[in-house]
Write an enzyme that holds these catalytic residues in place. Structure first.
Site, PDB file in Angstrom:
ATOM      1  N   GLY A  92       0.785  -1.231   0.000  1.00  0.00           N
ATOM      2  CA  GLY A  92       0.000   0.000   0.000  1.00  0.00           C
ATOM      3  C   GLY A  92       0.809   1.270   0.000  1.00  0.00           C
ATOM      4  O   GLY A  92       0.291   2.337  -0.351  1.00  0.00           O
ATOM      5  N   GLY A 126       0.266   6.663   1.296  1.00  0.00           N
ATOM      6  CA  GLY A 126       1.377   6.013   0.609  1.00  0.00           C
ATOM      7  C   GLY A 126       2.735   6.585   0.939  1.00  0.00           C
ATOM      8  O   GLY A 126       3.718   6.278   0.262  1.00  0.00           O
ATOM      9  N   ASP A 257       1.579 -11.197   7.324  1.00  0.00           N
ATOM     10  CA  ASP A 257       2.040 -10.480   6.138  1.00  0.00           C
ATOM     11  C   ASP A 257       3.408  -9.852   6.357  1.00  0.00           C
ATOM     12  O   ASP A 257       3.978  -9.283   5.425  1.00  0.00           O
ATOM     13  CB  ASP A 257       1.025  -9.407   5.730  1.00  0.00           C
TER      14      ASP A 257
END
Length: 463
Positions: A92, A126, A257
């Site tokens: 992301g 971001g 993750d």
């Protein structure tokens, strides 16, 4: 940049196909001030000859490297975050920028942090704060010096944007970071395809990991490939967990993750080093239950590995995966014995003897008479300090366990008054100098000090 013989591009990720990633455009930043570049690792991957302008072109504007990925790729993945499954993840605020091989023929990835929005940014901007980039440099440099299998911070540019954050004074300075690591694929990458019951892409991903991360030739049998990969990851994650404990390190966010299939530590957010041997020490202010506390990190990593087993069960029979998972704890304890002995800098003597010495080390640390860094510094090479602090039964047992295993610690670092450490007050002082006076000298001095310690810890004939 003209290609050199040492530069060996290999964009192997492209063989996986578009189901695994999304091509993205890097953000355009108003400013480019280089704050860190890792010359020693640049040399390892054939990028040591880059000019200042080329560093900026490739690691600030992210212009493609020669014969490499033509466009950055945001990888898709899912994952458990604090044991809650999240199917809305993916890169992301980063992407895979390039892949290349080092002098040992290992495939390495250049990935980013703070490089702009992607389809997986959700509501995020971001971006990365400069403080976050500084902290990641300090974490990776310290862990590398301590022998932890970690990603390396490759480059940091300050980008001139004012970022608003809820967990630090805002607006704050911004940065973009490039990291060098042994793979961009995570346990969460497998979880995504398991979620969609996509056995074909699970098999493709398994073959990719064997070939690209472990230099092993996959076989025709997808089940055999899955078992072999799981065995490698089980051993690698056990060693990773052991190295965290031996380093006194708390990652803080050991979600599935954040566990790389290469078993390399990466993605540093709220990390800390615990000053004392405190199993309940936590790094993240939001870890209210202590799920990822210092002493619970092996449990957390094993839980993540169990999720991988569930994914690979789409390809392999359950019993061999279950057997490997059941053996994880044994692999961890063997690795912990070796990691503690190596940090002490004495001779390895076999699994049982090393476990016994490790128990003596932990027993001494549990007294909390001294901090972790201090004990490993004072007792380095098996020397027994003449210090009243160490007059107790636990330290007598440690001295007894060390007899016959001494190895001289010859580097000048071991004659310093104090060990090099990376505790939160030091990290905050380094950042305060930057934030308040744009003074980078304490940061640069700490990196130099950490690298000197790393040289001392890897002297030939010691470990």
């Amino acid at each position: 940049m003209p290609p050199t013989q040492a530069y060996r591009p290999d964009p192997a990720i492209l063989e996986l196909g578009p189901a695994f990633y999304d091509p993205v455009e890097p953000a355009r930043f108003p400013q480019a001030v280089q704050r860190f570049r890792n010359e020693r690792w640049a040399q390892e991957v054939g990028l040591g000859g880059l000019s200042d302008a080329e560093w900026s072109a490739h690691f600030h504007r992210f212009e493609p490297l020669p014969a490499n990925l033509p466009q950055p790729l945001a990888l898709r993945y899912h994952g458990h975050q604090f044991r809650q499954y999240n199917p809305d993840l993916g890169d992301g605020r980063g992407f895979l920028f390039g892949q290349l091989r080092d002098g040992r023929d290992r495939l390495l990835d250049l990935g980013t942090k703070g490089s702009g929005q992607t389809p997986w940014s959700r509501r995020g901007d971001g971006r990365l704060t400069l403080k976050g980039a500084v902290r990641e440099v300090l974490a990776t440099e310290m862990l590398e010096a301590l022998g932890v299998n970690t990603s390396k911070t490759f480059a940091v540019f300050e980008t001139g944007e004012a970022l608003v954050r809820g967990d630090e004074p805002s607006p704050t300075r911004s940065a973009v970071l490039t990291r060098l690591g042994h793979g961009h694929v995570r346990i969460g990458t497998f979880q995504r395809f398991a979620f969609f019951e996509d056995a074909a892409n699970l098999a493709r991903l398994t073959r990719y990991c064997l070939a690209s991360l472990y230099n092993e030739e996959p076989v025709e049998d997808d089940g055999a490939n899955a078992v072999r990969l799981f065995d490698l990851v089980a051993s690698g994650t056990a060693r990773l967990a052991a190295s965290y404990i031996a380093a006194g390190f708390v990652h803080g966010v050991l979600n599935s993750d954040n566990i790389a299939m290469s078993c390399e530590s990466f993605d540093y957010g709220p990390w800390r080093f615990t000053p004392d041997w405190d199993p309940g020490f936590t790094a993240a202010y939001f870890d209210h239950s202590g799920l990822y506390a210092f002493g619970r990190q092996p449990e957390a990593i094993q839980w993540d590995v169990a999720q991988l087993a569930g994914c690979l069960a789409f390809l392999a029979e359950a019993p061999p995966l279950s057997d490997i998972l059941a053996d994880w704890s044994g692999r961890f304890h063997a690795a912990l014995g070796e990691a503690l002995v190596r940090r002490l800098g004495v001779a390895l003597a076999g699994e049982e003897a090393d476990r016994e010495l490790a128990r003596a080390i932990v027993g001494a640390l549990e007294t909390k008479r001294v901090g972790i860094d201090r004990l490993f510094f004072d007792w380095r090479g098996g020397r027994v300090p003449a210090d009243p602090t160490y007059q107790s039964t636990e330290f007598e047992e440690l001295a007894a366990a060390l007899r016959g295993r001494e190895q001289p610690a010859e580097h000048s670092y071991w004659s310093d008054a104090n060990p090099c450490s990376m505790h939160i007050d030091e990290v905050e002082a380094i950042w305060a100098a930057i934030a308040e006076a744009d003074d980078w000298q304490p940061f640069e001095a700490k990196v130099a000090a950490v690298r000197r310690m790393g040289e001392a810890m890897s002297q030939p004939g010691e470990v």
